[in-house]
Design a protein around this motif. Structure first.
Motif, PDB file in Angstrom:
ATOM      1  N   LEU A  49       0.831  -1.205   0.000  1.00 29.03           N
ATOM      2  CA  LEU A  49       0.000   0.000   0.000  1.00 29.03           C
ATOM      3  C   LEU A  49       0.866   1.257   0.000  1.00 29.03           C
ATOM      4  N   MET A  50       1.939   1.246   0.817  1.00 30.59           N
ATOM      5  CA  MET A  50       2.756   2.465   0.934  1.00 30.59           C
ATOM      6  C   MET A  50       3.618   2.681  -0.299  1.00 30.59           C
ATOM      7  N   ILE A  51       4.228   1.615  -0.834  1.00 27.55           N
ATOM      8  CA  ILE A  51       5.159   1.793  -1.954  1.00 27.55           C
ATOM      9  C   ILE A  51       4.405   1.973  -3.258  1.00 27.55           C
ATOM     10  N   LYS A  52       3.487   1.042  -3.554  1.00 23.51           N
ATOM     11  CA  LYS A  52       2.919   1.020  -4.903  1.00 23.51           C
ATOM     12  C   LYS A  52       1.775   2.012  -5.061  1.00 23.51           C
ATOM     13  N   ILE A  53       1.028   2.253  -3.978  1.00 24.23           N
ATOM     14  CA  ILE A  53      -0.130   3.139  -4.119  1.00 24.23           C
ATOM     15  C   ILE A  53       0.133   4.470  -3.436  1.00 24.23           C
ATOM     16  N   GLY A  54       1.094   4.518  -2.533  1.00 25.79           N
ATOM     17  CA  GLY A  54       1.418   5.769  -1.867  1.00 25.79           C
ATOM     18  C   GLY A  54       0.445   6.144  -0.769  1.00 25.79           C
ATOM     19  N   VAL A  55      -0.160   5.143  -0.155  1.00 24.57           N
ATOM     20  CA  VAL A  55      -1.084   5.408   0.949  1.00 24.57           C
ATOM     21  C   VAL A  55      -0.287   5.882   2.155  1.00 24.57           C
ATOM     22  N   PRO A  56      -0.752   6.891   2.886  1.00 21.29           N
ATOM     23  CA  PRO A  56      -0.022   7.315   4.085  1.00 21.29           C
ATOM     24  C   PRO A  56       0.029   6.221   5.142  1.00 21.29           C
ATOM     25  N   PHE A  57       1.034   6.324   6.034  1.00 23.06           N
ATOM     26  CA  PHE A  57       1.310   5.264   6.997  1.00 23.06           C
ATOM     27  C   PHE A  57       0.084   4.879   7.814  1.00 23.06           C
ATOM     28  N   ALA A  58      -0.614   5.894   8.343  1.00 24.82           N
ATOM     29  CA  ALA A  58      -1.708   5.597   9.262  1.00 24.82           C
ATOM     30  C   ALA A  58      -2.783   4.757   8.584  1.00 24.82           C
ATOM     31  N   PHE A  59      -3.098   5.089   7.311  1.00 28.28           N
ATOM     32  CA  PHE A  59      -4.135   4.323   6.611  1.00 28.28           C
ATOM     33  C   PHE A  59      -3.649   2.931   6.273  1.00 28.28           C
ATOM     34  N   ILE A  62      -3.941   0.824   9.350  1.00 35.52           N
ATOM     35  CA  ILE A  62      -5.299   0.389   9.692  1.00 35.52           C
ATOM     36  C   ILE A  62      -5.792  -0.660   8.708  1.00 35.52           C
ATOM     37  N   ILE A  63      -5.555  -0.396   7.410  1.00 37.79           N
ATOM     38  CA  ILE A  63      -6.067  -1.337   6.396  1.00 37.79           C
ATOM     39  C   ILE A  63      -5.438  -2.710   6.585  1.00 37.79           C
ATOM     40  N   SER A  64      -4.106  -2.742   6.809  1.00 42.35           N
ATOM     41  CA  SER A  64      -3.498  -4.081   6.888  1.00 42.35           C
ATOM     42  C   SER A  64      -3.914  -4.798   8.160  1.00 42.35           C
ATOM     43  N   PHE A 181     -16.263 -17.688  19.914  1.00 43.68           N
ATOM     44  CA  PHE A 181     -15.156 -17.170  20.716  1.00 43.68           C
ATOM     45  C   PHE A 181     -13.814 -17.501  20.055  1.00 43.68           C
ATOM     46  N   LYS A 182     -13.688 -18.739  19.557  1.00 42.00           N
ATOM     47  CA  LYS A 182     -12.416 -19.125  18.940  1.00 42.00           C
ATOM     48  C   LYS A 182     -12.147 -18.294  17.690  1.00 42.00           C
ATOM     49  N   ARG A 183     -13.215 -18.052  16.904  1.00 42.94           N
ATOM     50  CA  ARG A 183     -13.015 -17.235  15.703  1.00 42.94           C
ATOM     51  C   ARG A 183     -12.617 -15.819  16.080  1.00 42.94           C
ATOM     52  N   SER A 184     -13.277 -15.282  17.125  1.00 43.43           N
ATOM     53  CA  SER A 184     -12.951 -13.905  17.518  1.00 43.43           C
ATOM     54  C   SER A 184     -11.503 -13.790  17.956  1.00 43.43           C
ATOM     55  N   VAL A 185     -11.006 -14.821  18.675  1.00 41.58           N
ATOM     56  CA  VAL A 185      -9.641 -14.704  19.166  1.00 41.58           C
ATOM     57  C   VAL A 185      -8.664 -14.748  17.996  1.00 41.58           C
ATOM     58  N   PHE A 186      -9.003 -15.487  16.948  1.00 44.09           N
ATOM     59  CA  PHE A 186      -8.140 -15.452  15.755  1.00 44.09           C
ATOM     60  C   PHE A 186      -8.171 -14.071  15.115  1.00 44.09           C
ATOM     61  N   LEU A 187      -9.371 -13.484  15.023  1.00 43.28           N
ATOM     62  CA  LEU A 187      -9.500 -12.144  14.440  1.00 43.28           C
ATOM     63  C   LEU A 187      -8.592 -11.165  15.164  1.00 43.28           C
ATOM     64  N   ILE A 188      -8.685 -11.164  16.502  1.00 44.10           N
ATOM     65  CA  ILE A 188      -7.886 -10.224  17.289  1.00 44.10           C
ATOM     66  C   ILE A 188      -6.400 -10.528  17.142  1.00 44.10           C
ATOM     67  N   SER A 189      -6.061 -11.800  17.321  1.00 45.73           N
ATOM     68  CA  SER A 189      -4.654 -12.173  17.310  1.00 45.73           C
ATOM     69  C   SER A 189      -4.014 -11.904  15.949  1.00 45.73           C
ATOM     70  N   GLY A 190      -4.736 -12.211  14.870  1.00 49.27           N
ATOM     71  CA  GLY A 190      -4.214 -11.918  13.536  1.00 49.27           C
ATOM     72  C   GLY A 190      -3.988 -10.432  13.347  1.00 49.27           C
ATOM     73  N   GLY A 191      -4.944  -9.632  13.806  1.00 44.87           N
ATOM     74  CA  GLY A 191      -4.794  -8.179  13.696  1.00 44.87           C
ATOM     75  C   GLY A 191      -3.575  -7.691  14.456  1.00 44.87           C
ATOM     76  N   VAL A 192      -3.367  -8.208  15.664  1.00 49.51           N
ATOM     77  CA  VAL A 192      -2.225  -7.771  16.465  1.00 49.51           C
ATOM     78  C   VAL A 192      -0.907  -8.217  15.814  1.00 49.51           C
ATOM     79  N   ALA A 193      -0.903  -9.437  15.244  1.00 46.00           N
ATOM     80  CA  ALA A 193       0.307  -9.883  14.538  1.00 46.00           C
ATOM     81  C   ALA A 193       0.604  -8.951  13.373  1.00 46.00           C
ATOM     82  N   ALA A 194      -0.468  -8.447  12.723  1.00 47.50           N
ATOM     83  CA  ALA A 194      -0.263  -7.517  11.619  1.00 47.50           C
ATOM     84  C   ALA A 194       0.355  -6.211  12.106  1.00 47.50           C
ATOM     85  N   VAL A 195       0.014  -5.781  13.337  1.00 49.32           N
ATOM     86  CA  VAL A 195       0.651  -4.584  13.900  1.00 49.32           C
ATOM     87  C   VAL A 195       2.165  -4.784  13.905  1.00 49.32           C
TER      88      VAL A 195
END
Lengths: 289, 295
Positions: A49-59, A62-64, A181-195
Motif C-alpha cells: 500500500l505504501m510503496i505502490k499506491i502511496g497510501v499514508p502510513f496511518a491508513f 489500519i487497512i493491513s 469465541f475461537k473465531r474472535s480470538v483469531f480475528l484479534i490475534s491476527g490483527g495484532v500480529a499484523a501490527v
C-alpha cells in the motif's frame, strides 16, 4: 547505540507477536503454527500500500491490521471445526500456502527479491527519521498493544476463552458459543500480529518472504512455549530470552555460521526439556493439559 | 508433446511411490501410537547423511551402506520413542505436548546434521545413471528402483498386517490401546517395533530420493509434512491408505509441473490438504467417526 536500539526494537516486535499468539495458544488452548503468515501478510499489505499506491502510513496501518484480522478469522472459520492434531496440521497448511503466495506471486509481492524502499512512518506530517525516534515510536506502539491485550485477556471475553480451554464441554453447557469465541480470538490475534508486521516493515524498510516462513512461525511459538503461555509475563520473558540468546553466543566468540545452528539446537532442546519437566514454560501458567 | 503426459505420469508414479513410503511410515506410527511424529523428518535426512557418509565419504560397498544406514534410522527412531515419547505417554501427556516435543527433536536433529555436514546439498553420485526406454516413457535406473521398492514394500506391509501376529497386534492397539493392554499385550514394546518399522520405511524413501535428486537438510520438515498430507488424503487410521494418497499426490505434483510450473506445486498440495481436512476429513477410504471417537 544503534546495536542496542536494534535489539530493543526486535524485543518489542517479538513481544507483540508472542503476546498475540498467546491469545490463541495460551488463552484459547489452540496450538497454531501459522503466526508468521499473519505477521508477514501485515508487513506485505502495508508495504505494498505504501510503496505502490502511496497510501499514508496511518491508513496503510489500519487497512493491513483489519485485512489480516479478517483473513485470520477466515482461517479459523475453516480450521476450528478440526480438533487436536488435525487443527495443527491445517494451520501448517495455511502457513505453507500463504508463504508460497508471498514467495511466488511475483506480480504483487516481487517474489524472492522482496520489497525495498518502504518509507519510515509519518503521523500528522511529523515524519520519523532518526533511529531513536523510531525506537520510541515502536515502544509506544508496543505498550499500547500490550495494554490492549492485557485488557482483552482480563475481560469477560478472555476469561471465557480460558474456560473453553480448560473445559470446552462445560463452556458449551453454560451456553457459550465456543466456535464464535475461537473465531474472535483469531480475528484479534491476527490483527495484532499484523501490527508487528507493519512495524517490522517500516523498521527494516526491506522485506522478503524468507522472514515469514515456517521457521519463523516455529520461532514465535518457541518464544511463547519457552517463556510460558497463559499469562502476560511468560511471552515477555520468552521474547527477551530468545532475542538476547544469539547475542550472548556472539559475545562468546562463536562463529556466526555455527551460532545460527547452535541457537536452533538450544531452542529445540529447550522445547523437549520444557515439555518433559515444565510444560508451563519459564513464567507461564498454562501447561497444555 | 502428446506422449509427454505418459512421461509425467510415470515420473509421478515414481515420486508417488516415495511419498507412499513416507506416508506409510508416518501413518503406521500415528495410527498405532497416536504420536504426531514430526521428528520423522529428522530420521529422513539422518538416513540420507548416513548413507552419504558411508558410501561416498568412507567408500564402503553399496549393500553394506544401505543396511547400516537403515539400521541407524531404526535405532534413532526407537531411541526417540524410548527417551521422548514413552515418558510422555506414561504421564498421559496431551497431544500438544507430544507434538511440541517431537518438533524439538526435529529441530535438534536437523541442526546437528547441518553443523556436521554443512548447509549445501550433497550428491550420492554424479550424473543420472542408466536410462531405460519403455515405449514413449524413459526412466532412470533409480526411478525403476523406486517403483520396485515402493510397490514391494507396500505389498510386504500389507502381508505383515494380515498374516503376522505382530501386524495383528498393531491393529489391535490402534483399535483400542487400553483393551490391548488388558489382554496382556506389552504396548510399550510393540510401540518400539512400530517406530523401528516406520523409520525403516522413511529411511528407504530417503536413500532412494537422495540417489535420485540430492540430499538437503532443508527437506526435513517438508518430508514429514508431505507424509502427513498423504495420510490425510488416504485416510488417517487406515494402515494402507497412505500408499494411495502418496501415489495421487506424486502424480498430481508432476501434472502441475507439466501444466503450470513447479513453483505452485506446494501451494496446490497444501490447498488440497485443507480441502480434504474441511470436506472429507476421513480421507478417501475412511469412514466417518463419531464425535467421541475423533481425536
Amino acid at each position: 547505540m544503534s546495536y542496542i536500539t536494534q535489539l530493543l526494537i526486535l524485543i518489542c516486535l517479538y513481544a507483540i507477536l508472542a503476546q498475540s499468539l498467546n491469545l490463541i495458544v495460551g488463552y484459547a488452548g489452540l496450538l497454531s503454527f501459522c503466526h508468521a503468515a499473519f505477521f508477514g501478510l501485515g508487513a506485505y499489505i502495508s508495504a505494498i500500500l505504501m510503496i505502490k499506491i502511496g497510501v499514508p502510513f496511518a491508513f496503510a496501518f489500519i487497512i493491513s491490521v483489519v485485512a489480516v484480522g479478517v483473513l485470520a478469522w477466515l482461517v479459523s472459520y475453516l480450521s476450528i471445526r478440526l480438533s487436536g492434531d488435525f487443527f495443527v496440521l491445517s494451520t501448517l497448511g495455511f502457513q505453507t500456502v500463504i508463504y508460497s503466495l508471498l514467495y511466488n506471486w511475483e506480480e504483487v509481492t516481487a517474489g524472492k527479491s522482496g520489497l525495498s524502499g518502504i518509507p519510515r512512518p509519518s503521523i500528522f506530517s511529523y515524519s520519523i527519521r532518526t533511529q531513536t525516534a523510531l525506537l520510541i515510536f515502536i515502544i509506544i506502539f508496543t505498550i499500547l498493544t500490550l495494554g490492549v491485550i492485557k485488557w482483552i485477556a482480563g475481560s469477560p471475553f478472555g476469561r471465557t476463552l480460558q474456560a473453553i480451554r480448560d473445559d470446552e464441554m462445560a463452556a458449551v453447557a453454560l451456553g457459550k458459543n465456543v466456535n464464535k469465541f475461537k473465531r474472535s480470538v483469531f480475528l484479534i490475534s491476527g490483527g495484532v500480529a499484523a501490527v508487528a508486521g507493519v512495524l517490522f516493515a517500516t523498521f527494516s524498510s526491506y522485506i522478503d518472504p524468507t522472514s515469514f516462513g515456517l521457521s519463523e512461525s516455529l520461532f514465535i511459538l518457541s518464544i511463547l512455549i519457552i517463556g510460558g503461555a497463559g499469562n502476560m509475563k511468560g511471552p515477555l520473558v520468552g521474547a527477551v530470552a530468545l532475542v538476547l540468546l544469539p547475542e550472548l553466543l556472539r559475545f562468546m566468540n562463536i562463529q556466526d555460521n555455527i551460532a545460527a545452528n547452535l541457537r536452533q539446537i538450544i531452542y529445540g532442546l529447550a522445547l523437549i526439556l520444557m515439555m518433559r519437566w515444565r510444560p508451563q514454560g519459564l513464567a507461564g501458567n498454562y501447561a497444555f493439559d | 508433446m502428446d506422449n509427454s503426459i505418459f512421461q509425467h505420469i510415470a515420473n509421478g508414479l515414481c515420486l508417488g511411490a516415495m511419498y507412499a513410503l513416507l506416508g506409510l511410515g508416518f501413518g503406521f506410527v500415528y495410527t498405532t501410537t497416536r504420536v504426531f511424529h514430526l521428528a520423522q523428518g529428522g530420521i529422513y535426512i539422518l538416513t540420507g547423511y548416513s548413507i552419504w557418509l558411508l558410501l561416498v565419504y568412507c567408500e564402503m560397498s553399496l549393500i553394506f551402506s544401505v543396511f547400516l544406514s537403515l539400521a541407524i534410522a531404526a535405532l534413532v527412531g526407537v531411541l526417540i520413542e524410548w527417551l521422548i515419547y514413552q515418558p510422555l505417554a506414561r504421564r498421559s501427556a496431551t497431544a500438544p505436548v507430544v507434538i511440541i516435543s517431537s518438533l524439538g527433536v526435529l529441530i535438534v536433529i536437523v541442526n546437528i546434521l547441518i553443523l556436521c555436514f554443512g548447509n549445501q546439498p550433497l550428491f550420492l553420485r554424479n550424473g543420472i545413471g542408466n536410462v531405460f526406454n519403455l515405449g514413449s516413457v524413459s526412466l532412470s535406473d533409480i526411478q525403476i528402483a523406486e517403483l520396485i521398492c515402493g510397490s514391494g514394500l507396500i505389498i510386504a506391509f500389507w502381508a505383515f498386517l494380515k498374516y503376522t501376529r505382530s501386524g495383528q497386534i498393531c491393529k489391535a492397539i490402534s483399535d483400542d490401546r487400553i483393551l490391548a493392554e488388558v489382554i496382556g499385550i506389552k504396548v510399550s514394546k510393540v510401540r518400539l517395533q512400530v517406530f523401528a518399522i516406520g523409520s525403516i520405511f522413511v529411511g528407504i524413501a530417503s536413500i532412494l530420493v537422495s540417489f535420485d535428486t540430492s540430499l538437503d537438510a532443508h527437506l526435513a520438515f517438508p518430508s514429514v509434512l508431505i507424509a502427513a498430507v498423504v495420510c490425510v488424503i488416504g485416510g488417517m487410521r487406515i494402515f494402507l491408505a497412505p500408499a494411495v494418497g502418496g501415489v495421487i499426490i506424486g502424480v498430481l505434483q508432476n501434472l502441475i509441473i507439466w501444466q503450470t510450473s513447479s513453483k505452485w506445486q506446494e501451494a496446490i498440495t497444501f490447498g488440497l490438504l485443507i480441502l480434504f481436512l474441511l470436506f472429507r476429513r476421513q480421507g478417501l477410504f475412511g469412514t466417518k467417526l463419531r464425535a467421541e471417537e475423533s481425536i
